[in-house]
Design a protein around this motif. Structure first.
Motif, PDB file in Angstrom:
ATOM      1  N   THR A 203       0.841  -1.199   0.000  1.00  0.00           N
ATOM      2  CA  THR A 203       0.000   0.000   0.000  1.00  0.00           C
ATOM      3  C   THR A 203       0.873   1.244   0.000  1.00  0.00           C
ATOM      4  O   THR A 203       2.012   1.219   0.470  1.00  0.00           O
ATOM      5  CB  THR A 203      -0.939   0.034   1.220  1.00  0.00           C
ATOM      6  N   TRP A 204       0.305   2.339  -0.542  1.00  0.00           N
ATOM      7  CA  TRP A 204       1.011   3.620  -0.641  1.00  0.00           C
ATOM      8  C   TRP A 204       0.087   4.765  -0.242  1.00  0.00           C
ATOM      9  O   TRP A 204      -1.128   4.708  -0.459  1.00  0.00           O
ATOM     10  CB  TRP A 204       1.469   3.889  -2.073  1.00  0.00           C
ATOM     11  N   THR A 205       0.681   5.811   0.299  1.00  0.00           N
ATOM     12  CA  THR A 205       0.008   7.099   0.347  1.00  0.00           C
ATOM     13  C   THR A 205       0.215   7.738  -1.024  1.00  0.00           C
ATOM     14  O   THR A 205       0.791   7.129  -1.919  1.00  0.00           O
ATOM     15  CB  THR A 205       0.606   8.011   1.437  1.00  0.00           C
ATOM     16  N   ALA A 206      -0.220   8.981  -1.182  1.00  0.00           N
ATOM     17  CA  ALA A 206       0.009   9.657  -2.459  1.00  0.00           C
ATOM     18  C   ALA A 206       1.491   9.919  -2.695  1.00  0.00           C
ATOM     19  O   ALA A 206       1.936  10.057  -3.839  1.00  0.00           O
ATOM     20  CB  ALA A 206      -0.763  10.977  -2.498  1.00  0.00           C
ATOM     21  N   GLU A 207       2.266   9.973  -1.624  1.00  0.00           N
ATOM     22  CA  GLU A 207       3.663  10.376  -1.744  1.00  0.00           C
ATOM     23  C   GLU A 207       4.672   9.269  -1.487  1.00  0.00           C
ATOM     24  O   GLU A 207       5.800   9.337  -1.966  1.00  0.00           O
ATOM     25  CB  GLU A 207       3.960  11.536  -0.773  1.00  0.00           C
ATOM     26  N   SER A 208       4.317   8.256  -0.734  1.00  0.00           N
ATOM     27  CA  SER A 208       5.328   7.286  -0.324  1.00  0.00           C
ATOM     28  C   SER A 208       4.708   5.931  -0.015  1.00  0.00           C
ATOM     29  O   SER A 208       3.494   5.830   0.235  1.00  0.00           O
ATOM     30  CB  SER A 208       6.076   7.805   0.914  1.00  0.00           C
ATOM     31  N   PRO A 209       5.533   4.891  -0.009  1.00  0.00           N
ATOM     32  CA  PRO A 209       5.021   3.567   0.354  1.00  0.00           C
ATOM     33  C   PRO A 209       4.669   3.509   1.830  1.00  0.00           C
ATOM     34  O   PRO A 209       5.258   4.223   2.652  1.00  0.00           O
ATOM     35  CB  PRO A 209       6.192   2.637   0.016  1.00  0.00           C
ATOM     36  N   ILE A 210       3.710   2.672   2.159  1.00  0.00           N
ATOM     37  CA  ILE A 210       3.346   2.438   3.553  1.00  0.00           C
ATOM     38  C   ILE A 210       3.952   1.118   4.026  1.00  0.00           C
ATOM     39  O   ILE A 210       4.743   1.084   4.954  1.00  0.00           O
ATOM     40  CB  ILE A 210       1.824   2.416   3.748  1.00  0.00           C
TER      41      ILE A 210
END
Length: 227
Positions: free
Chosen positions: A203-210
């Motif tokens: 999963t990712w946020t809009a800016e970086s991996p989670i």
């Protein structure tokens, strides 16, 4: 100066947040080279890698497009394992078997769009149903998305904390059947080679991996989707 891995990560981000739509043309190598301030060869390397991974489609004289996705697709919620177990009428508990900051294997770092050498939080968690092994969770977690002080994953599992506290923008999931390796066999209490139901999810946020997580379940586990 940006390297090709940085360009690759930014291209992936734009695709994930739908700045570049499935099936749509992306800017040319020359345009991207100017935008990022790098040589065209650096852009070419990044786009070639994504094309080989099936993310982009490149055709001579026709430009580069984001790979088209099917219109219909399954809808999957990220399950809270505690709730899964309690819905079966069983009691949930868990044990954190390992917690450490470590460099992830290169294939995992690459899939998350991260450069080599970065350290992530690594967790091994055994989820139990009525005291018996239910799922073995191995997780690489980007600690930059965590608050300070960091949550106590001995008290609330990383699975449940992330579902409750971190909103993801996009992700992908894969299901496989695999034979248990030595570590999985030992933790789940099965023989090496026993068939396991494996879920791998990123999963990712809009800016970086989670996070990247691998869940190993024994026989009898069932997944249901909406289409």
């Amino acid at each position: 100066m940006k390297g090709w891995e940085d360009i690759r990560a930014e291209v992936l981000r734009r695709i994930r947040v739908r700045d570049w739509q499935p099936g749509g043309l992306i800017p040319t190598e020359e345009e991207l080279a100017v935008e990022f301030g790098v040589a065209r060869a650096t852009v070419n390397r990044a786009l070639r890698d994504l094309a080989e991974a099936g993310v982009l489609e490149r055709r001579r004289k026709a430009g580069t497009r984001v790979a088209a996705l099917p219109v219909r697709k399954a809808t999957l919620d990220i399950p809270v394992i505690r709730q899964e177990i309690e819905a079966r009428g069983q009691a949930h508990s868990f044990q954190v078997l390992k917690q450490a900051f470590m460099e992830p294997p290169v294939p995992i770092a690459s899939r998350l769009g991260l450069p080599p050498g970065i350290k992530l939080l690594y967790l091994e968690t055994l989820h139990l149903a009525d005291g018996k092994p239910f799922a073995f969770e191995t997780r690489w977690l980007n600690s930059e998305i965590l608050p300070r002080p960091m949550p106590d994953f001995q008290e609330l599992s990383a699975n449940e904390w992330l579902v409750s506290h971190v909103a993801y923008v996009t992700g992908d999931i894969a299901f496989t059947a695999e034979g248990a390796g030595p570590r999985e066999a030992a933790v789940l209490g099965v023989a090496v080679g026993t068939a396991l139901f494996i879920t791998e999810r990123m999963t990712w946020t809009a800016e970086s991996p989670i996070t990247f997580v691998r869940l190993a379940h024994g026989s009898g586990y069932r997944v249901q989707t909406l289409v």
